[in-house]
Design a protein around this motif. Structure first.
Motif, PDB file in Angstrom:
ATOM      1  N   ARG A  28      41.547  98.018  14.519  1.00 45.66           N
ATOM      2  CA  ARG A  28      42.896  98.475  14.154  1.00 45.66           C
ATOM      3  C   ARG A  28      43.790  98.495  15.390  1.00 45.66           C
ATOM      4  N   SER A  29      43.621  97.435  16.198  1.00 43.75           N
ATOM      5  CA  SER A  29      44.458  97.209  17.366  1.00 43.75           C
ATOM      6  C   SER A  29      44.436  95.713  17.657  1.00 43.75           C
ATOM      7  N   SER A  30      45.245  95.296  18.597  1.00 47.34           N
ATOM      8  CA  SER A  30      45.222  93.899  19.013  1.00 47.34           C
ATOM      9  C   SER A  30      43.860  93.588  19.615  1.00 47.34           C
ATOM     10  N   VAL A  31      43.429  92.341  19.453  1.00 47.38           N
ATOM     11  CA  VAL A  31      42.161  91.905  20.029  1.00 47.38           C
ATOM     12  C   VAL A  31      42.356  90.552  20.694  1.00 47.38           C
ATOM     13  N   VAL A  32      41.499  90.266  21.660  1.00 47.20           N
ATOM     14  CA  VAL A  32      41.473  88.948  22.286  1.00 47.20           C
ATOM     15  C   VAL A  32      40.042  88.433  22.266  1.00 47.20           C
ATOM     16  N   THR A  33      39.908  87.119  22.176  1.00 42.57           N
ATOM     17  CA  THR A  33      38.595  86.496  22.232  1.00 42.57           C
ATOM     18  C   THR A  33      38.101  86.540  23.671  1.00 42.57           C
ATOM     19  N   TRP A  65      28.296  94.341  15.926  1.00 37.16           N
ATOM     20  CA  TRP A  65      27.929  95.258  17.009  1.00 37.16           C
ATOM     21  C   TRP A  65      29.201  95.684  17.715  1.00 37.16           C
ATOM     22  N   ALA A  66      29.206  96.884  18.264  1.00 37.82           N
ATOM     23  CA  ALA A  66      30.370  97.361  19.015  1.00 37.82           C
ATOM     24  C   ALA A  66      29.919  98.096  20.259  1.00 37.82           C
ATOM     25  N   GLY A  67      30.634  97.846  21.343  1.00 42.40           N
ATOM     26  CA  GLY A  67      30.451  98.583  22.586  1.00 42.40           C
ATOM     27  C   GLY A  67      31.589  99.569  22.730  1.00 42.40           C
ATOM     28  N   ARG A  68      32.020  99.834  23.970  1.00 43.89           N
ATOM     29  CA  ARG A  68      33.122 100.766  24.181  1.00 43.89           C
ATOM     30  C   ARG A  68      34.439 100.158  23.704  1.00 43.89           C
ATOM     31  N   SER A  69      34.755  98.949  24.146  1.00 44.45           N
ATOM     32  CA  SER A  69      36.002  98.291  23.735  1.00 44.45           C
ATOM     33  C   SER A  69      35.760  96.877  23.227  1.00 44.45           C
ATOM     34  N   SER A  70      34.521  96.431  23.266  1.00 46.26           N
ATOM     35  CA  SER A  70      34.202  95.078  22.817  1.00 46.26           C
ATOM     36  C   SER A  70      33.412  95.113  21.519  1.00 46.26           C
ATOM     37  N   MET A  71      33.399  93.972  20.857  1.00 43.82           N
ATOM     38  CA  MET A  71      32.657  93.866  19.607  1.00 43.82           C
ATOM     39  C   MET A  71      32.165  92.448  19.425  1.00 43.82           C
ATOM     40  N   GLU A  72      31.027  92.306  18.776  1.00 46.33           N
ATOM     41  CA  GLU A  72      30.482  90.999  18.420  1.00 46.33           C
ATOM     42  C   GLU A  72      30.835  90.728  16.967  1.00 46.33           C
ATOM     43  N   VAL A  73      31.260  89.495  16.697  1.00 46.68           N
ATOM     44  CA  VAL A  73      31.596  89.095  15.329  1.00 46.68           C
ATOM     45  C   VAL A  73      30.730  87.893  14.949  1.00 46.68           C
ATOM     46  N   PHE A  74      30.107  87.965  13.795  1.00 49.32           N
ATOM     47  CA  PHE A  74      29.291  86.879  13.250  1.00 49.32           C
ATOM     48  C   PHE A  74      30.120  86.147  12.212  1.00 49.32           C
ATOM     49  N   VAL A  75      30.083  84.809  12.271  1.00 50.57           N
ATOM     50  CA  VAL A  75      30.778  83.991  11.277  1.00 50.57           C
ATOM     51  C   VAL A  75      29.783  83.038  10.636  1.00 50.57           C
ATOM     52  N   VAL A 103      37.593  91.746  22.546  1.00 50.83           N
ATOM     53  CA  VAL A 103      37.910  93.002  23.217  1.00 50.83           C
ATOM     54  C   VAL A 103      39.170  93.564  22.573  1.00 50.83           C
ATOM     55  N   ALA A 104      39.141  94.844  22.233  1.00 56.22           N
ATOM     56  CA  ALA A 104      40.304  95.534  21.662  1.00 56.22           C
ATOM     57  C   ALA A 104      41.251  95.923  22.788  1.00 56.22           C
ATOM     58  N   LEU A 105      42.547  95.747  22.547  1.00 59.84           N
ATOM     59  CA  LEU A 105      43.568  96.083  23.541  1.00 59.84           C
ATOM     60  C   LEU A 105      44.506  97.154  23.001  1.00 59.84           C
ATOM     61  N   GLY A 106      44.841  98.102  23.858  1.00 57.75           N
ATOM     62  CA  GLY A 106      45.799  99.138  23.502  1.00 57.75           C
ATOM     63  C   GLY A 106      47.218  98.632  23.714  1.00 57.75           C
ATOM     64  N   GLY A 150      48.056  96.846  26.843  1.00 57.61           N
ATOM     65  CA  GLY A 150      47.393  95.584  27.137  1.00 57.61           C
ATOM     66  C   GLY A 150      46.036  95.731  27.814  1.00 57.61           C
ATOM     67  N   ARG A 151      45.560  96.945  27.933  1.00 55.57           N
ATOM     68  CA  ARG A 151      44.265  97.209  28.567  1.00 55.57           C
ATOM     69  C   ARG A 151      43.216  97.501  27.487  1.00 55.57           C
ATOM     70  N   PRO A 152      41.927  97.278  27.798  1.00 53.08           N
ATOM     71  CA  PRO A 152      40.876  97.568  26.809  1.00 53.08           C
ATOM     72  C   PRO A 152      40.973  98.992  26.281  1.00 53.08           C
ATOM     73  N   THR A 153      40.761  99.124  24.986  1.00 53.50           N
ATOM     74  CA  THR A 153      40.848 100.425  24.326  1.00 53.50           C
ATOM     75  C   THR A 153      39.581 100.645  23.494  1.00 53.50           C
ATOM     76  N   PRO A 154      39.142 101.884  23.336  1.00 53.86           N
ATOM     77  CA  PRO A 154      37.903 102.157  22.599  1.00 53.86           C
ATOM     78  C   PRO A 154      37.972 101.713  21.134  1.00 53.86           C
ATOM     79  N   VAL A 155      36.795 101.328  20.625  1.00 52.46           N
ATOM     80  CA  VAL A 155      36.639 100.950  19.220  1.00 52.46           C
ATOM     81  C   VAL A 155      35.640 101.906  18.572  1.00 52.46           C
ATOM     82  N   PRO A 156      35.635 101.982  17.246  1.00 50.05           N
ATOM     83  CA  PRO A 156      34.675 102.863  16.570  1.00 50.05           C
ATOM     84  C   PRO A 156      33.246 102.331  16.679  1.00 50.05           C
TER      85      PRO A 156
END
Length: 167
Positions: free
Chosen positions: A53-58, A84-94, A117-120, A123-129
């Protein structure tokens, strides 16, 4: 807006189906790999954004394994979910499936893992659930993500070392 602390993996599902037309294919009559890779990144970013629920970058495309050609006239369906999710990163399977529309025959055409990586707003990494797997398939994808993350870290370090030669 309060961010959620956890989300079921199924809530991150994003699906896209397209018809494969001649301009989408190469001289073999099969879907261009680069077009499929762009579609994979697109659907994965939608899944990642739904989750964060924020901007993300590959951050990386770990793999795109082409299993079966996708032919002109087929329908191609891409299904993405955060595994999978880390602090601000996530793995996506397609998962990419092709369907011969006249016979109904369906095949797994490609599989891919990407990292976002989720961005606040700054423009900096932001936590994800936290991500919560529910089905047996989801639990397997989540459990095996640690191994893929370790491989990803090693590969990134090797890429950074290689980049030093091209300065």
């Amino acid at each position: 807006m309060n961010k959620r602390t956890e989300m079921a993996m199924g809530e991150t599902l994003a699906i896209k189906t397209s018809h494969v037309f001649p301009p989408d294919t190469n001289h073999h009559g099969t879907l261009y790999g680069g077009k499929l890779m762009a579609d994979i990144d697109d659907i994965a970013s939608i899944s990642a954004t739904k989750f964060a629920r924020s901007s993300v970058v590959t951050a990386s495309t770990d793999s795109v394994d082409f299993i079966k050609p996708i032919r002109v006239g087929d329908a191609v369906t891409l299904e993405a979910k955060v595994t999978w999710a880390g602090r601000s990163s996530m793995e996506v399977f397609v998962k990419v499936t092709s369907e011969h529309l006249l016979t109904g025959e369906r095949s797994i055409a490609a599989l891919s893992f990407l990292t976002f990586v989720a961005l606040g707003p700054d423009g900096r990494p932001t936590p994800v659930p936290n991500i919560v797997p529910q089905s047996e398939e989801e639990r397997w994808l989540n459990k095996t993500a640690v191994r893929r993350a370790e491989h990803r870290k090693r590969r990134k370090k090797e890429s950074e070392e290689l980049a030093q030669y091209f300065k």
